[in-house]
Design an enzyme around this catalytic site. Sequence first.
Site, PDB file in Angstrom:
ATOM      1  N   SER A 184       0.789  -1.226   0.000  1.00 41.75           N
ATOM      2  CA  SER A 184       0.000   0.000   0.000  1.00 41.75           C
ATOM      3  C   SER A 184       0.824   1.282   0.000  1.00 41.75           C
ATOM      4  O   SER A 184       0.347   2.312  -0.438  1.00 41.75           O
ATOM      5  CB  SER A 184      -0.953  -0.011   1.192  1.00 41.75           C
ATOM      6  OG  SER A 184      -0.235  -0.205   2.397  1.00 41.75           O
ATOM      7  N   HIS A 212      -5.366  -3.964  -2.085  1.00 41.34           N
ATOM      8  CA  HIS A 212      -5.085  -2.911  -3.073  1.00 41.34           C
ATOM      9  C   HIS A 212      -4.952  -3.443  -4.500  1.00 41.34           C
ATOM     10  O   HIS A 212      -4.716  -2.667  -5.427  1.00 41.34           O
ATOM     11  CB  HIS A 212      -3.813  -2.141  -2.705  1.00 41.34           C
ATOM     12  CG  HIS A 212      -4.032  -1.120  -1.639  1.00 41.34           C
ATOM     13  ND1 HIS A 212      -4.582   0.120  -1.898  1.00 41.34           N
ATOM     14  CD2 HIS A 212      -3.799  -1.149  -0.310  1.00 41.34           C
ATOM     15  CE1 HIS A 212      -4.664   0.804  -0.771  1.00 41.34           C
ATOM     16  NE2 HIS A 212      -4.197   0.049   0.214  1.00 41.34           N
ATOM     17  N   LYS A 242     -12.062  -0.641  -1.057  1.00 45.64           N
ATOM     18  CA  LYS A 242     -11.053   0.094  -1.832  1.00 45.64           C
ATOM     19  C   LYS A 242     -11.479   0.184  -3.292  1.00 45.64           C
ATOM     20  O   LYS A 242     -12.378   0.938  -3.617  1.00 45.64           O
ATOM     21  CB  LYS A 242      -9.699  -0.547  -1.607  1.00 45.64           C
ATOM     22  CG  LYS A 242      -9.327  -0.362  -0.130  1.00 45.64           C
ATOM     23  CD  LYS A 242      -8.003  -0.879   0.285  1.00 45.64           C
ATOM     24  CE  LYS A 242      -7.835  -0.616   1.771  1.00 45.64           C
ATOM     25  NZ  LYS A 242      -6.680  -1.257   2.345  1.00 45.64           N
TER      26      LYS A 242
END
Length: 395
Positions: A184, A212, A242
């Site tokens: 990240s 991610h 996300k």
Amino acid sequence: MNRSPTAFLKEEMTDLRDKNLEWIIRYLEDGSKPHSVVDGKKVLMLNTNNYLGLATHPKVVQASIDAIKKYGAGAGAVPVIAGSFDLTMEFQRKFAKFKEVEASLLCQTGFAVNSGLIPMLVGKPDIVVSDELNHGSIIDGVRLSGANRIIYKHCDVGDLERQLKEAEKSKPRRICIITDGVFSMDGDMAPLDEITKVGKEFGAMIFVDDCHGEGVLGNGRGIVAHFNLQGKVHVEGGSMSKGFGVFGGTVAGSKDLIEFCANKSRTYLLSTAHPPGIVAANTASIEVVESEPEHVQRLWDNTNYFKKEVQNLGYNTGNSQTPIIPLIIGDPGKAQELARLLFEEENIYGTPIVFPMVARELSRIRVQMNALLTKEDLNMALAAVEKVGKKLNII
Ligand SMILES: *Cc1c(COP(=O)(O)O)cnc(C)c1O
């Protein structure tokens, strides 16, 4: 007794402030989207995980409204006590198909997946071999497990192999390799193809946390699809919060894994199920990623353009391979100053990242690309980072 029960609260906060390590929470007065209003100011947001812009996608929003109207606002209990919505079953079925696995489970959050499931998969007689830059929730999950933890050098498969050989000597009951899919802070990717190969030699369980990578890699399906590793990764943890733009944690894998998780993970067993509006929005988000491939395409077009241009300006973007593009500055004070000037003078919201998230000397602004950013937005952002970067002698 004149002990003060709470004096430490103020003392520790003062210490954080003195060290420039306090987190300032800004307030959004509009949705999470590139053009939003933050602390009363219209800004361009370059710092959200909502990579595809699905948090405000009309189909996703409508699905949420419809579900709230039919089912109400809350879930009432944890799933094992008073049932899971049929909406949740539908999500889990769709998500498993999307991920090309047997089954999936919608959990509270990505954090809760790691803190609840890892301690059930491994324990004292086992060894976890973990990438040195893994997310804090993995670190907490491993701590809770009581398993022996061995750290391997970041994305270094040679070192991983050495550590596995070392681990084997103590004849552990199980060995589990855990890695983030996309890291990240740096936006680089785990070499998951090589990791699964080495892991197989040692009979290791492979756990990838792809928070991610989802919505981003493999046409939105994540890092497993990116490397064509379907069936070779035993546990895939993720987040709907996300790239998918909504909320929740996910586990994807075999039917055995999902039944085990639903019966054992303490965060799943002891924390309330998602409200119906969120579940339905999550399902709609998956459908949008499947039926509208242009969002992932635009995200990557923007990523490739911005990264190349910002590198041409002289910024160090480290090992970024994804829409996470760090502008590595070094000095924490300078990184914070860059972020402050971008916000106050250029109306650009980018977040400074300093210790303990990254090493002190690798302080940075983490820029994250978004499918909804236009060429005009990107050029405006580039002009601003050029101007302020020159002013601060960064470039
Ligand atoms: C964001 C993140 C999490 C936490 O996910 P949430 O759904 O926000 O709780 C866990 N692991 C990694 C690698 C992450 O990036």
